[in-house]
Design an enzyme around this catalytic site. Structure first.
Site, PDB file in Angstrom:
ATOM      1  N   THR A   1       0.833  -1.204   0.000  1.00 14.15           N
ATOM      2  CA  THR A   1       0.000   0.000   0.000  1.00 14.15           C
ATOM      3  C   THR A   1       0.865   1.250   0.000  1.00 14.15           C
ATOM      4  O   THR A   1       2.034   1.229   0.399  1.00 14.15           O
ATOM      5  CB  THR A   1      -0.951   0.023   1.217  1.00 14.15           C
ATOM      6  OG1 THR A   1      -0.176   0.058   2.423  1.00 14.15           O
ATOM      7  CG2 THR A   1      -1.857  -1.198   1.222  1.00 14.15           C
ATOM      8  N   ASP A   2       0.259   2.344  -0.443  1.00 12.47           N
ATOM      9  CA  ASP A   2       0.974   3.615  -0.466  1.00 12.47           C
ATOM     10  C   ASP A   2       0.652   4.418   0.787  1.00 12.47           C
ATOM     11  O   ASP A   2      -0.027   3.941   1.697  1.00 12.47           O
ATOM     12  CB  ASP A   2       0.664   4.393  -1.750  1.00 12.47           C
ATOM     13  CG  ASP A   2      -0.802   4.737  -1.907  1.00 12.47           C
ATOM     14  OD1 ASP A   2      -1.549   4.727  -0.914  1.00 12.47           O
ATOM     15  OD2 ASP A   2      -1.211   5.019  -3.052  1.00 12.47           O
ATOM     16  N   ARG A   3       1.100   5.624   0.815  1.00 11.61           N
ATOM     17  CA  ARG A   3       0.919   6.471   1.989  1.00 11.61           C
ATOM     18  C   ARG A   3      -0.554   6.743   2.300  1.00 11.61           C
ATOM     19  O   ARG A   3      -0.925   7.042   3.424  1.00 11.61           O
ATOM     20  CB  ARG A   3       1.662   7.781   1.754  1.00 11.61           C
ATOM     21  CG  ARG A   3       1.889   8.565   2.973  1.00 11.61           C
ATOM     22  CD  ARG A   3       2.870   9.654   2.706  1.00 11.61           C
ATOM     23  NE  ARG A   3       3.004  10.444   3.917  1.00 11.61           N
ATOM     24  CZ  ARG A   3       3.682  11.546   3.995  1.00 11.61           C
ATOM     25  NH1 ARG A   3       4.309  11.995   2.933  1.00 11.61           N
ATOM     26  NH2 ARG A   3       3.755  12.193   5.119  1.00 11.61           N
TER      27      ARG A   3
END
Length: 135
Positions: free
Chosen positions: A13-15
Site C-alpha cells: 500500500t501507499d501512503r
C-alpha cells in the site's frame, strides 16, 4: 480453474493506504503461475523443457481500490492461444465481490536461445491444455 487468492500486504500500500498500482502486475504473475501449475505445466517444468515465456504486453484497468488485508480473488482465463503466443485475461475482485481490476497479458514462447517455439508442434499436450481453457 481455481482463482488465485492474494491477501494485500501492508508494504503493497501507499501512503494513502491504497494498494499501489504496480502490485496488480505482480499479482497477475502469481495468478498466471497458479494457472500453469493447475494444468500441470508450472514455470519450472517449462524451463526444464527449455521453454521461456516472456511478457510482451500488459494492460490494466483499475476499477476500484484495494487496501491492506483485502483478499483479492484473481480469475485467469485464456483469451487466445496460438502456436507461439498466449493471451490471458484477469478479473480481480475483493472479498465483497467488488470488481477491483480487469487486466490482460500477452506472452510469447521461446527456446532458451531466443527462437520461437511452436507449442502446437513441439509441446502438443501443453498446447491442448491451453486451447481447452480458451473461450
Amino acid at each position: 480453474m481455481t482463482p488465485h487468492m492474494h491477501k494485500v500486504q501492508y508494504y503493497e500500500t501507499d501512503r494513502m493506504g491504497i494498494t499501489h498500482h504496480s502490485n496488480y502486475i505482480r499479482w497477475m504473475e502469481e495468478a498466471r503461475g497458479s494457472l500453469l501449475e493447475q494444468i500441470g505445466f508450472p514455470y519450472y517444468k517449462l524451463e526444464e523443457l527449455g521453454v521461456i515465456s516472456p511478457v510482451t504486453s500488459v494492460t490494466c484497468d483499475y476499477k476500484s481500490t484495494s487496501t491492506y488485508a483485502d483478499i483479492i480473488a484473481i480469475d485467469v482465463s485464456v483469451a487466445k492461444v496460438k502456436a507461439a503466443r498466449l493471451s490471458l485475461a484477469y478479473t480481480m475482485t475483493n472479498q465483497e465481490g467488488t470488481l477491483v481490476c480487469q487486466a490482460n497479458s500477452e506472452h510469447s514462447f521461446l527456446s532458451k536461445n531466443g527462437s520461437f517455439v511452436n507449442l502446437k508442434k513441439d509441446y502438443p499436450l501443453f498446447y491442448e491444455k491451453l486451447v481447452a481453457l480458451s473461450h
